[in-house]
Design an enzyme around this catalytic site. Sequence first.
Site, mmCIF file in Angstrom:
data_model
loop_
_atom_site.group_PDB
_atom_site.id
_atom_site.type_symbol
_atom_site.label_atom_id
_atom_site.label_comp_id
_atom_site.label_asym_id
_atom_site.label_seq_id
_atom_site.Cartn_x
_atom_site.Cartn_y
_atom_site.Cartn_z
ATOM 1 N N ASP A 257 0.818 -1.210 0.000
ATOM 2 C CA ASP A 257 0.000 0.000 0.000
ATOM 3 C C ASP A 257 0.857 1.268 0.000
ATOM 4 O O ASP A 257 2.044 1.231 0.340
ATOM 5 C CB ASP A 257 -0.879 0.049 1.264
ATOM 6 C CG ASP A 257 -1.997 -0.985 1.232
ATOM 7 O OD1 ASP A 257 -1.993 -1.842 0.330
ATOM 8 O OD2 ASP A 257 -2.864 -0.926 2.132
ATOM 9 N N HIS A 400 3.798 -2.233 2.987
ATOM 10 C CA HIS A 400 3.806 -0.872 2.413
ATOM 11 C C HIS A 400 5.083 -0.659 1.617
ATOM 12 O O HIS A 400 6.177 -0.858 2.160
ATOM 13 C CB HIS A 400 3.686 0.173 3.536
ATOM 14 C CG HIS A 400 2.397 0.068 4.290
ATOM 15 N ND1 HIS A 400 2.230 -0.805 5.344
ATOM 16 C CD2 HIS A 400 1.201 0.695 4.130
ATOM 17 C CE1 HIS A 400 0.983 -0.696 5.807
ATOM 18 N NE2 HIS A 400 0.340 0.204 5.088
#
Length: 450
Positions: A257, A400
């Site tokens: 993400d 991430h």
Amino acid sequence: MRQARHRSSRRHLGWVVALFVILIAGAAAGGGWWLKQRHDHAVASRQLAAKLKAAKAGWSGEIVAAKLKGGRVIYRLPGDVTQPAPAVAQKAQAALDALPKGATAKTAVVTVALHGVPYGLASLDVASTAYGVVDYRLHQVSAKAADLATVIQATGQPATLRQLVDTDPARRAINYQARQVMANGLHLDAAGLQRVLQAPLLANLDAGNFRLSATTLTITDQAQKPVAAVPLAKVDRFLKGGRGVELPGKVIALTFDDGPNPTLTPQILAALKTAGVKATFFMLGSGIHDYPATARAVAASGNEIGIHTYDHQYLPGLSVAAGLEQVYGKMAQTYYQTFGTLPTLLRPPYGAIGKQLAAAEDLPAIQWTTDSQDWESKNAGAILNRVKGTAYAGGIVLMHDIQPATAQALPNVIRALRGQGYRFVTVSELLGGRLLPGHQYFGRGDERPV
Ligand code: ZN
């Protein structure tokens, strides 16, 4: 005097005889003309009667006679169909209207054929011949129309979406597939893209503005003009009895993400490539805007891309309009300009999305089963232990691609999971592709309404 009068009356008689002869001759000629007309008309009527008799005799299905504006229709309907569909009646009227002006005894023979398409529906073909007497001769005009409408096979009556679809989320998923057909690869401008995203398409389960063939679902507008022709292969999993095929076995999906990041995303791509692994990246619109080349490199490497809103908003804190701007508005616009397609997967920031927004946008919400907590630990060893310790088959791992420790940990994470027997797949492979709007997905077999 008497003589003269006699002569005069004889001359008078001559004129009367002449006039009489002219009248007789005229009457004979006119009568001949009239008789011929009467004869021609009778021939035309007999010819028409023979045509209609043959049309009825040569048909094994239903024969239905009806009156329309300016003439009669004989419908030749298939099997147990007892009533012509509205689209058929329209064609019958058009057939009568195609006859020359002044035609009399106007009669159309309209033959309806159904070819079966899936879901108990049928596609309707119409062949018409209209007859009329013009200048005492039988005149005929023929026409054909294929795939005129989709009807319920058993009754011949118009189909609604209910014959195809059980639930409203499935209807919305089909509409979104249609939007992709209307936009992908077509280089629409911003206004054009918003029109596609807002087009009503199949407005509810009673909608009848579609045609189904063996290969294609065609959505039409009010005037029955095609708006989107969607290959059935793209939507059959949303139709009755359809299902996605979730991948069995020890599979897992890695997700990243908050990118793209111009430094770390390429490092992660390289690690994935070296390991022969495909993952899913949930990108911010602002990141795509700032680093389009990095975003395109992710797509070019065969990894999957979803969206993570435009600039990482907590969606439940926004109005529906502001939420839509984060998913459709400038988010979809930026995505479309960069990739040429519409986004298909949404990961809401913090895993948070409200019911109202989930009802207003058509992307499935993708959650996770394993949180690497990389944003918290910022430590490669801790990330490795956390993922190793909490992963399970059919799961989705949250990481991430803006965390240096994640890029550092990734080769070891992949090696460790492989050592446990895992195979790596993308989110849509894992979940099987029957992803519904208004639903959220935590992993294989864990689907919940928002
Ligand atoms: Zn995030």
